[in-house]
Design a protein around this motif. Structure first.
Motif, PDB file in Angstrom:
ATOM      1  N   ASN A  67      43.177  41.544  40.388  1.00 51.98           N
ATOM      2  CA  ASN A  67      43.788  42.613  41.619  1.00 51.98           C
ATOM      3  C   ASN A  67      43.738  41.515  42.864  1.00 51.98           C
ATOM      4  N   VAL A  68      44.986  41.256  43.288  1.00 49.23           N
ATOM      5  CA  VAL A  68      44.854  40.194  44.326  1.00 49.23           C
ATOM      6  C   VAL A  68      45.067  40.453  45.692  1.00 49.23           C
ATOM      7  N   LYS A  69      44.545  40.074  46.549  1.00 45.98           N
ATOM      8  CA  LYS A  69      44.759  40.463  47.990  1.00 45.98           C
ATOM      9  C   LYS A  69      45.507  39.362  48.654  1.00 45.98           C
ATOM     10  N   ASP A  70      45.302  38.253  48.613  1.00 43.61           N
ATOM     11  CA  ASP A  70      46.218  37.085  49.200  1.00 43.61           C
ATOM     12  C   ASP A  70      46.365  36.225  48.255  1.00 43.61           C
ATOM     13  N   PRO A  71      47.651  36.061  47.480  1.00 42.53           N
ATOM     14  CA  PRO A  71      48.103  35.121  46.519  1.00 42.53           C
ATOM     15  C   PRO A  71      47.921  33.602  47.200  1.00 42.53           C
ATOM     16  N   VAL A 116      49.054  36.040  38.080  1.00 39.12           N
ATOM     17  CA  VAL A 116      49.293  37.383  38.311  1.00 39.12           C
ATOM     18  C   VAL A 116      50.757  37.799  38.723  1.00 39.12           C
ATOM     19  N   PRO A 117      51.784  37.398  38.045  1.00 39.50           N
ATOM     20  CA  PRO A 117      53.181  37.616  38.947  1.00 39.50           C
ATOM     21  C   PRO A 117      53.603  39.182  38.891  1.00 39.50           C
ATOM     22  N   ASN A 118      52.616  40.099  38.395  1.00 40.90           N
ATOM     23  CA  ASN A 118      53.256  41.696  38.057  1.00 40.90           C
ATOM     24  C   ASN A 118      52.840  42.467  39.249  1.00 40.90           C
ATOM     25  N   HIS A 119      51.712  42.146  39.745  1.00 41.20           N
ATOM     26  CA  HIS A 119      51.292  43.001  40.895  1.00 41.20           C
ATOM     27  C   HIS A 119      50.228  42.649  41.846  1.00 41.20           C
ATOM     28  N   ILE A 120      49.995  43.387  43.053  1.00 41.39           N
ATOM     29  CA  ILE A 120      48.938  42.951  43.782  1.00 41.39           C
ATOM     30  C   ILE A 120      47.690  43.872  43.411  1.00 41.39           C
ATOM     31  N   GLY A 121      46.766  43.939  44.268  1.00 40.16           N
ATOM     32  CA  GLY A 121      45.785  45.017  44.098  1.00 40.16           C
ATOM     33  C   GLY A 121      46.238  46.492  44.476  1.00 40.16           C
ATOM     34  N   ASP A 122      45.124  47.284  44.540  1.00 38.26           N
ATOM     35  CA  ASP A 122      45.597  48.759  44.476  1.00 38.26           C
ATOM     36  C   ASP A 122      45.367  49.107  45.935  1.00 38.26           C
ATOM     37  N   TYR A 123      46.462  49.276  46.710  1.00 40.67           N
ATOM     38  CA  TYR A 123      46.399  49.353  48.279  1.00 40.67           C
ATOM     39  C   TYR A 123      47.172  50.659  48.511  1.00 40.67           C
ATOM     40  N   MET A 124      48.178  50.879  47.903  1.00 39.98           N
ATOM     41  CA  MET A 124      48.983  52.104  48.120  1.00 39.98           C
ATOM     42  C   MET A 124      48.665  53.199  47.039  1.00 39.98           C
ATOM     43  N   TYR A 125      48.589  54.697  47.452  1.00 42.60           N
ATOM     44  CA  TYR A 125      48.003  55.452  46.446  1.00 42.60           C
ATOM     45  C   TYR A 125      49.685  56.185  45.793  1.00 42.60           C
ATOM     46  N   GLY A 126      49.413  56.264  44.388  1.00 49.05           N
ATOM     47  CA  GLY A 126      50.447  56.903  43.789  1.00 49.05           C
ATOM     48  C   GLY A 126      51.724  56.585  44.137  1.00 49.05           C
ATOM     49  N   THR A 127      52.670  57.435  44.567  1.00 46.58           N
ATOM     50  CA  THR A 127      54.058  57.147  44.797  1.00 46.58           C
ATOM     51  C   THR A 127      54.308  57.094  46.287  1.00 46.58           C
ATOM     52  N   LEU A 176      47.412  49.441  40.299  1.00 42.49           N
ATOM     53  CA  LEU A 176      47.888  48.110  41.061  1.00 42.49           C
ATOM     54  C   LEU A 176      49.378  48.029  41.489  1.00 42.49           C
ATOM     55  N   ASP A 177      49.490  47.758  42.652  1.00 39.74           N
ATOM     56  CA  ASP A 177      50.798  47.791  43.147  1.00 39.74           C
ATOM     57  C   ASP A 177      51.733  46.863  42.612  1.00 39.74           C
ATOM     58  N   ASP A 178      52.947  47.529  41.741  1.00 34.17           N
ATOM     59  CA  ASP A 178      53.705  46.855  41.079  1.00 34.17           C
ATOM     60  C   ASP A 178      54.874  46.044  41.853  1.00 34.17           C
ATOM     61  N   ILE A 179      54.942  44.735  41.840  1.00 35.08           N
ATOM     62  CA  ILE A 179      56.012  44.131  42.623  1.00 35.08           C
ATOM     63  C   ILE A 179      57.356  44.351  41.974  1.00 35.08           C
ATOM     64  N   ASP A 180      58.171  44.541  42.763  1.00 34.47           N
ATOM     65  CA  ASP A 180      59.823  44.739  42.447  1.00 34.47           C
ATOM     66  C   ASP A 180      60.321  43.306  42.367  1.00 34.47           C
ATOM     67  N   GLY A 193      54.410  55.606  40.700  1.00 32.54           N
ATOM     68  CA  GLY A 193      53.123  55.889  40.335  1.00 32.54           C
ATOM     69  C   GLY A 193      52.782  55.161  39.071  1.00 32.54           C
ATOM     70  N   ASP A 194      51.720  55.641  38.428  1.00 33.12           N
ATOM     71  CA  ASP A 194      51.279  55.021  37.375  1.00 33.12           C
ATOM     72  C   ASP A 194      51.774  55.179  36.074  1.00 33.12           C
ATOM     73  N   ILE A 195      51.814  54.168  34.827  1.00 33.93           N
ATOM     74  CA  ILE A 195      52.639  54.339  33.706  1.00 33.93           C
ATOM     75  C   ILE A 195      51.653  55.361  33.020  1.00 33.93           C
ATOM     76  N   ASP A 196      52.406  56.341  32.481  1.00 34.57           N
ATOM     77  CA  ASP A 196      52.003  57.438  31.631  1.00 34.57           C
ATOM     78  C   ASP A 196      52.306  56.860  30.167  1.00 34.57           C
ATOM     79  N   TRP A 197      51.225  56.254  29.595  1.00 38.26           N
ATOM     80  CA  TRP A 197      51.218  55.583  28.206  1.00 38.26           C
ATOM     81  C   TRP A 197      51.700  56.727  27.057  1.00 38.26           C
ATOM     82  N   SER A 198      51.482  57.789  27.345  1.00 36.41           N
ATOM     83  CA  SER A 198      51.813  58.801  26.241  1.00 36.41           C
ATOM     84  C   SER A 198      53.224  58.739  26.116  1.00 36.41           C
TER      85      SER A 198
END
Length: 938
Positions: free
Chosen positions: A132-136, A168-179, A231-235, A204-209
């Protein structure tokens, strides 16, 4: 029943055509020279390092206060930093080199988010793993500086070791809440320019179900566009965001000269996007797709994906076969048969038996080192690139022996290679080059270097059976064409001998002598016969293997013998003289490497070495290796220890452990905990007593006792020990009383040779480890039985299997048993112990049936005799008639009821003939209630 592993996610990516224009002009800094790389490929073997949990080489960069916990006594302890850093890896490179690894895989290197969003951004520490990255663009300050990272790469390269960095190219840390599309906690946001909310998805988070097991394009799109555990998902469709994260990764490789990438959470990214990243950075990569579906994982491999992937499909079957003893026919055979899906890249698949996200293999097998070594040998010989998680070579499973269930394993399996108490004092150093598994790994790495077929050879199955699996690895063309190695594995507890045909593709000829590379004194000869005209007969001991090849004669591949009789004596107060007897070699010994506490300190040509500058009152361990001109090195010698003087002998015992507590774990276990003791030198362990009998000695301040009897009171006490053998007094006792226990007893009729019951107790989430608990033959013929204590629970949910993948699971619904005794026959559950196979009829007759009437049953079992005295029913006081027939389970009968003739047979209510009644017996004591509507003659 389907046993489902928890997964991080599922990906399905449509193919994209890759062109240079897709890079949007991304480039490294102008004029910047790239550091030299060695290049990573299928010729390598990898040692996986979780940097924070490896070795603390620089205490000045350690976290402080609430961010760090040196002790590892609880699951919570494992969620904090421990002090490991890049200097620590540098210090231990000789230890890694000693095992023969050609590459290391290290944790992500960028500055991490230190605390989670919990408690308004001041919650639990989350920095140690680095995902969970703060500064890449900045180095992790707790691991060191970017200059230190480059020093690590350079130092590794000096030893011929390549460096794979986890990215870790997919995401940064958890900074923004939900949506949310904004940062809601002041000061809690990533470093610029990654603090731009428009760069991220806000779904929001992945619902694995919704997506677990779903391999459609919809599922992949869903996963790609949602957050992984907050974790904040990079577009990656945002060009600026993609540019920035790609460039941050490339700059690390340009600056350090690292050789390869491991891509985290690859299944959450389009394969084409990772392909762009791999080509842009310019190194081979392998990604993480936490899924057992080979077709699905293969979508990330090849020309529109990565160089390779972590081989999760094979991992799950390695676990099933080598740990749980399941049939190779249902585990390895079908999995390796899907190698064609990787489009010729199967040797790029990265194989493993455990890692930082899975339970340690040794814990899965209950501490059986032989099974561990068998599985390790398999991944070093099967197609692909083997990776081994740090510490496996030390014959140690999860910390505290605890199995981690449900989802990702991320606590007890992530112990430090240097274990310390709460104050940071070293309790145990696990960098021991003398363990048998360390030596085995060194031997396996040497074999891969000496036999190219183990690196690039084509994998071909030779034999598959329940407990024996054999394959060949052969190079079909090129400089090493014809190089072939044959491997055979036994996952049972018994020795097996089998004659196995060689593959038609084999270049080996009848009369060729093959040498067991694991024991060169053993040879076999290729004989005529078999479907290919040539065959071998092998004998493989239980939970063991044989690796055969033509012994190489070109070049010197034989290592010297182990130096013998190593001794160390004090030279003054700060020196040691180390001596040994000379080794021998088929060509000639050229020198000896001298190791102190596992680190090489000198290379000499003689058989002695004088060490100086030692610290007072310290114990040192010396080992020696012999080398020859070809670079072959012997295994380590025996260890010789000396302790320098400088202190008064330690006669002071540790303080008595305080605050001993005992609490129930379930209904048959107890967790005992206590406060750490202190000592003038250092506490080395604790003795745990139950009812004044020594149970175990542990190095932590807790212990879980198991298999306790119901309705019993137990008293626990603890004593502390130090290195000098001084033992404290006994602690105050802590008592626990187990509840009155209930039991579920099951009798099961089955054709399985050895049935297993796989179950979970009511109120608990965890099923037994597959295949479950073996049932034992019951006194009743054809039945197996088991009694399961369930404490205060009301029962269990269960399914049954044969230990090799065949299930009886009530058509996927499983069975339910409450406390008490039950019988299960052909899917039918009945209360009580088994009854003999029989069928009891209770017949309701018409009101015009008199007491003088005689009622019979006639059918195909008595030649349809309507008045057979052997099949006369008995009249009951309530006017019904009964008879019991002894019929084996699975018998189908046709029948009717009569009063002694076909003229008086039962009929429909209108007097017409009825059809024959039929019944197929399920087994056990069954009953049937029937009603005669009228007699034909009345």
């Amino acid at each position: 029943m389907k046993f489902k592993m928890m997964r991080k996610g599922i990906s399905l990516i449509a193919a994209f055509t890759l062109t240079a224009s897709l890079f949007w002009g991304i480039a490294g800094p102008a004029g910047k020279a790239e550091a030299a790389r060695l290049g990573f490929d299928e010729n390598d073997t990898i040692y996986q390092i979780m940097v924070d949990r490896f070795h603390d080489g620089d205490k000045s960069n350690n976290a402080t206060g609430a961010m760090i916990r040196y002790a590892e006594n609880s699951e919570e302890d494992f969620r904090y930093m421990k002090g490991g850093d890049w200097q620590g890896v540098i210090d231990k490179l000789p230890y890694i080199k000693g095992m023969g690894y050609t590459a290391i895989w290290i944790s992500p290197v960028a500055e991490p988010q230190v605390t989670s969003r919990d408690n308004n951004g001041t919650g639990r520490n989350t920095a140690y793993h680095g995902f969970n990255v703060k500064d890449p663009n900045k180095a992790n300050p707790y691991f060191g500086t970017k200059e230190k990272l480059k020093e690590l790469v350079d130092s590794a390269h000096d030893l011929g070791i390549k460096v794979v960095i986890d990215v870790v190219p997919n995401h940064i840390g958890d900074y923004m809440y939900g949506t949310n599309n904004y940062y809601d906690i002041p000061g809690l946001e990533p470093a610029a320019p990654f603090n731009n909310p428009s760069w991220y998805h806000h779904n929001g988070d992945i619902d694995w179900s919704l997506v677990d097991g779903n391999y459609t394009q919809w599922a992949q799109d869903y996963i790609e566009n949602h957050d992984l555990a907050g974790l904040d998902d990079i577009d990656h469709d945002n060009a600026a965001a993609k540019n920035a994260i790609f460039k941050s990764i490339k700059d690390w490789f340009d600056y350090t000269g690292a050789d390869g990438m491991r891509v985290d959470a690859a299944k959450l990214i389009k394969p084409s996007v990772i392909r762009e990243l791999e080509q842009y950075v310019g190194v081979n990569s392998f990604g993480e797709n936490f899924d057992g579906n080979a077709e699905f994982v293969s979508r990330w491999v090849g020309s529109n994906g990565e160089w390779g992937m972590l081989d999760f499909p094979l991992f799950f079957q390695i676990l099933n076969s080598f740990a749980y003893g399941q049939s190779f026919d249902t585990t390895l055979k079908p999995t390796l048969a899907q190698d064609h899906l990787y489009k010729g890249n199967e040797n790029h698949m990265v194989t493993f038996i455990d890692n930082h996200d899975r339970n340690r293999f040794l814990t899965e097998v209950g501490g059986n080192v032989q099974k561990l070594q068998n599985a390790l040998t398999f991944i070093f010989t099967v197609r692909g690139v083997p990776v081994v998680f740090q510490g496996t070579e030390q014959n140690k499973g999860n910390g505290n022996g605890a199995i981690i269930t449900g989802g990702i394993a991320d606590t007890w399996n992530r112990w430090s290679m240097v274990k310390r108490d709460g104050n940071g004092n070293v309790i145990t150093d696990y960098f021991n080059p003398n363990t048998d598994t360390y030596q085995l790994v060194a031997k396996l790495n040497k074999l891969r270097q000496d036999y190219p077929a183990l690196r690039t050879g084509k994998q071909r199955e030779m034999w598959s059976a329940a407990n024996l699996y054999a394959f060949s690895r052969k190079i079909d063309s090129g400089a090493h064409a014809g190089d072939e190695v044959i491997a055979a594995f036994n996952n049972s507890g018994n020795s097996m001998t089998q004659t196995i045909p060689l593959r038609a593709e084999s270049a080996l000829t009848v009369g060729t002598t093959l040498t067991n590379l694991m024991n060169p004194s053993e040879t076999i000869t290729v004989q005529a016969g078999g479907v290919s005209g040539k065959q071998i007969t092998i004998t493989v001991n239980g939970n063991s293997n044989k690796i055969y090849a033509v012994k190489k004669t070109a070049g010197d591949t034989e290592a010297p013998t182990v130096p013998g009789n190593v001794k160390a004596v004090l030279n003054g107060t700060t020196g040691a003289d180390v001596t040994w007897t000379a080794s021998t070699d088929n060509v000639g010994v050229t020198g000896y490497e001298v190791y102190r506490n596992g680190a090489k300190i000198a290379t000499v040509t003689g058989t002695s070495y004088s060490d100086t500058g030692l610290q007072p009152n310290t114990t040192y361990t010396y080992t020696v290796k012999a080398k020859d001109a070809a670079g072959n090195a012997s295994p380590f010698s025996n260890a010789a220890n000396i302790t320098t003087p400088g202190g008064i002998p330690d006669t002071e015992a540790p303080t008595v452990p305080g605050n001993v507590t005992a609490v129930l774990v379930g209904s048959t276990g107890a967790q005992i905990s206590w406060n750490p003791s202190t000592d003038n030198v250092g506490v080395t362990g604790y003795e745990v007593y139950r009812d004044d009998v020594l149970l175990t000695t542990v190095t932590t301040t807790s212990y879980q006792d198991t298999n306790l009897q119901p309705n019993t009171t137990y008293a626990y006490t603890v004593k502390a020990k130090d290195a000098a053998g001084n033992v404290s007094g006994s602690s105050d006792p802590a008592t626990v009383t187990t509840p009155q226990g209930s039991t579920v007893t099951i009798y099961y009729k089955t054709s399985f040779t050895t049935p297993y019951i796989h179950f979970k107790i009511d109120g608990q989430n965890d099923w037994t480890t597959l295949p479950g608990v073996a049932m034992t033959p019951a006194a009743q013929s054809g039945y197996y039985t088991v009694s399961l204590p369930v404490g205060t629970a009301t029962g269990i949910t269960a399914a049954f299997n044969n230990g090799s993948g065949t299930w009886d699971n009530n058509n996927g619904n499983n069975y339910r048993f409450s406390t008490g005794t039950w019988t299960l026959v052909n899917g039918s559950v009945n209360q009580g112990e088994p009854q003999s196979d029989s069928l009891t009829f209770t017949v309701n007759v018409p009101s015009d049936t008199t007491e003088s009437d005689t009622v019979y049953i006639a059918g195909d079992f008595n030649g349809w005799n309507p008045a057979d005295p052997a099949y006369q029913l008995t009249r009951q006081a309530d006017g019904t008639y009964t008879i019991k027939l002894d019929l084996a389970a699975g018998t189908t009968i046709s029948y009717k009821f009569t009063r002694g003739s076909w003229a008086s047979v039962e009929a429909n209510s209108n007097g017409s003939d009825i059809g024959n009644r039929t019944k197929t017996t399920a087994g056990g004591g069954e009953s049937v209630t029937a009603t005669v509507q009228r007699w034909k003659d009345r």
